[in-house]
Design a protein around this motif. Sequence first.
Motif, mmCIF file in Angstrom:
data_model
loop_
_atom_site.group_PDB
_atom_site.id
_atom_site.type_symbol
_atom_site.label_atom_id
_atom_site.label_comp_id
_atom_site.label_asym_id
_atom_site.label_seq_id
_atom_site.Cartn_x
_atom_site.Cartn_y
_atom_site.Cartn_z
ATOM 1 N N ALA A 327 0.902 -1.151 -0.004
ATOM 2 C CA ALA A 327 0.066 0.040 -0.048
ATOM 3 C C ALA A 327 0.874 1.065 -0.113
ATOM 4 O O ALA A 327 1.849 1.066 0.192
ATOM 5 N N LYS A 328 0.181 2.288 -0.118
ATOM 6 C CA LYS A 328 0.792 3.754 -0.235
ATOM 7 C C LYS A 328 -0.033 4.548 1.053
ATOM 8 O O LYS A 328 -1.065 4.416 1.248
ATOM 9 N N THR A 329 0.698 5.036 1.734
ATOM 10 C CA THR A 329 0.256 6.101 3.103
ATOM 11 C C THR A 329 -0.780 6.877 2.737
ATOM 12 O O THR A 329 -0.666 7.716 1.382
ATOM 13 N N GLY A 330 -1.948 6.949 3.376
ATOM 14 C CA GLY A 330 -2.838 8.040 3.151
ATOM 15 C C GLY A 330 -3.486 8.556 4.306
ATOM 16 O O GLY A 330 -2.943 8.328 5.311
ATOM 17 N N THR A 331 -4.619 9.218 4.036
ATOM 18 C CA THR A 331 -5.229 9.983 5.124
ATOM 19 C C THR A 331 -6.892 9.825 4.956
ATOM 20 O O THR A 331 -7.671 10.616 5.356
ATOM 21 N N SER A 332 -7.500 8.673 4.667
ATOM 22 C CA SER A 332 -8.683 8.357 4.519
ATOM 23 C C SER A 332 -9.201 7.882 6.013
ATOM 24 O O SER A 332 -8.814 7.616 6.737
ATOM 25 N N GLY A 333 -10.715 8.304 5.956
ATOM 26 C CA GLY A 333 -11.403 7.740 6.880
ATOM 27 C C GLY A 333 -11.223 8.958 8.361
ATOM 28 O O GLY A 333 -10.990 10.088 8.256
ATOM 29 N N GLN A 334 -11.047 8.338 9.448
ATOM 30 C CA GLN A 334 -10.806 8.940 10.845
ATOM 31 C C GLN A 334 -9.397 9.193 10.778
ATOM 32 O O GLN A 334 -8.861 8.737 11.580
ATOM 33 N N SER A 335 -9.027 10.357 10.099
ATOM 34 C CA SER A 335 -7.508 10.543 10.106
ATOM 35 C C SER A 335 -7.356 12.277 9.953
ATOM 36 O O SER A 335 -8.070 12.821 9.120
ATOM 37 N N THR A 336 -6.397 12.737 10.508
ATOM 38 C CA THR A 336 -5.979 14.209 10.337
ATOM 39 C C THR A 336 -4.960 14.438 9.431
ATOM 40 O O THR A 336 -4.536 15.774 9.376
ATOM 41 N N GLY A 337 -4.222 13.454 8.990
ATOM 42 C CA GLY A 337 -3.156 13.731 8.112
ATOM 43 C C GLY A 337 -2.699 12.234 7.682
ATOM 44 O O GLY A 337 -2.858 11.156 8.238
ATOM 45 N N CYS A 338 -1.563 12.329 6.556
ATOM 46 C CA CYS A 338 -1.205 11.072 6.123
ATOM 47 C C CYS A 338 -0.347 10.243 7.117
ATOM 48 O O CYS A 338 0.676 10.961 7.766
ATOM 49 N N HIS A 339 -0.784 9.135 7.455
ATOM 50 C CA HIS A 339 0.028 7.996 8.449
ATOM 51 C C HIS A 339 -0.615 6.904 8.261
ATOM 52 O O HIS A 339 -1.494 6.484 7.738
ATOM 53 N N LEU A 340 0.137 5.932 8.973
ATOM 54 C CA LEU A 340 -0.216 4.381 8.900
ATOM 55 C C LEU A 340 -0.688 4.089 10.289
ATOM 56 O O LEU A 340 0.128 4.353 11.261
ATOM 57 N N HIS A 341 -1.792 3.790 10.446
ATOM 58 C CA HIS A 341 -2.367 2.900 11.723
ATOM 59 C C HIS A 341 -2.298 1.482 11.769
ATOM 60 O O HIS A 341 -2.925 0.799 10.793
ATOM 61 N N PHE A 342 -1.321 0.756 12.553
ATOM 62 C CA PHE A 342 -0.741 -0.408 12.230
ATOM 63 C C PHE A 342 -1.337 -1.253 13.620
ATOM 64 O O PHE A 342 -0.954 -0.710 14.714
ATOM 65 N N MET A 343 -1.990 -2.061 13.268
ATOM 66 C CA MET A 343 -2.686 -3.139 14.304
ATOM 67 C C MET A 343 -2.210 -4.490 14.211
ATOM 68 O O MET A 343 -1.761 -5.131 13.105
ATOM 69 N N VAL A 344 -1.975 -5.084 15.280
ATOM 70 C CA VAL A 344 -1.459 -6.629 15.400
ATOM 71 C C VAL A 344 -3.071 -7.237 16.451
ATOM 72 O O VAL A 344 -3.269 -6.628 17.315
ATOM 73 N N ILE A 345 -3.589 -8.157 15.807
ATOM 74 C CA ILE A 345 -4.498 -8.965 16.533
ATOM 75 C C ILE A 345 -4.289 -10.224 16.552
ATOM 76 O O ILE A 345 -3.967 -10.978 15.651
ATOM 77 N N VAL A 346 -4.340 -10.803 17.915
ATOM 78 C CA VAL A 346 -4.214 -12.175 18.153
ATOM 79 C C VAL A 346 -5.407 -12.831 18.880
ATOM 80 O O VAL A 346 -5.870 -12.370 19.829
ATOM 81 N N ASN A 347 -5.878 -13.694 18.113
ATOM 82 C CA ASN A 347 -6.925 -14.635 18.519
ATOM 83 C C ASN A 347 -8.142 -13.704 19.040
ATOM 84 O O ASN A 347 -8.961 -13.799 19.913
ATOM 85 N N GLY A 348 -8.100 -12.681 17.788
ATOM 86 C CA GLY A 348 -9.537 -11.757 17.852
ATOM 87 C C GLY A 348 -9.185 -10.512 18.712
ATOM 88 O O GLY A 348 -10.133 -9.869 18.783
#
Length: 366
Positions: A327-348
Amino acid sequence: MADDKKGGAVAVATAVFLLPLVTVFSIILVGSQQDCGTGPGTANGAGVSVDPSKVPNTAIAGYDHDQLVIAANVIQAGKGLGLNVRDQTIGVMTAMGESSLQNLDYGDEGQGVTNPDGTPTCSVGVFQQQWCLPGAPWGTKAEAMDPLIASTHFFQSMTAKVPERENVEPTMVAHRTQGNADPYYYTQFWEPAVQVIEGLANIDTGLNPGNGAPSAGCDSLVPGQVSPNGWAAPGAGPITDPYGMRIHPITGVEQMHSGTDLAAGGCDGPIWAAQAGTVSFRGFDSGGNGTITIDHGGGVQTKYLHMFDSGMLVNVGDKVTAGQQIAKTGTSGQSTGCHLHFMVIVNGETVDPAAYMAEVGITLGQ
């Protein structure tokens, strides 16, 4: 109907799933990347032309000859305005959703249906344009009933209201032009619209049927760095907001921040798959956040948020490798500027990405 349309909290993890810590040093990933190119579906691609008088007596995607003639008028209107084939496909998609590619001399008009302000509706034509609304850009009723003129008015309104539409999901472009009660209503018509365009023009648009992004980006992709343990940083640059409770910058409400925010190279910076896996989601969540989810097996998933539609370079079902640019960094949705929101999910359940990645040999924020 044009104009006035009638019509995530994430669980907090209680424990961090850890893998054995390894010595940290990185190697450049060597491997195939997604091919890049240009095509009629990209921002620089030309529009297509289809003569309504020469539409074959056939059916495409379930639409008969008369409906395909309407689609040809939509296509020609876009061509006349110098728009590309993605714009033309958005027009056909919208007309499918509004009238099923029929030039209706009725809609809600005269049916006792009202707009939110109480005024009676007056929707007619291919795009169900409310021609009688003060200041509406649809012209007279006769113009709204002329497929070529109505399509031209639709595209003129679209280009004025959504100038940045190459970075906007097609259904959202249609919604912002038409004002539908359900912004995602038009999604179901994207794939048949691609089929109709390609069938009538006898071309490969280069558009992905499922999402409206070009099949490939226009810039060279950049490989990430992979640790000996097979993991990679999802983005470069410093951490701009950590995992944990915070005051939401848009809503002003204290809530859980379910991921780690990275500067990730700013707008259009590369985003890399943190580990090998299969893309299980590619699209927009209920908050309008461009989202890619990768399933790594063993109950572990990673999520990447805030990309624009054109900035998501993989599709559901794709097999990706660690360090592959997805992907390429953007600012769609609930964002105030270009950045990556990165999440790790383990067993839900979400876990602290910085702590998790440290345990697999990756330090976020470098």
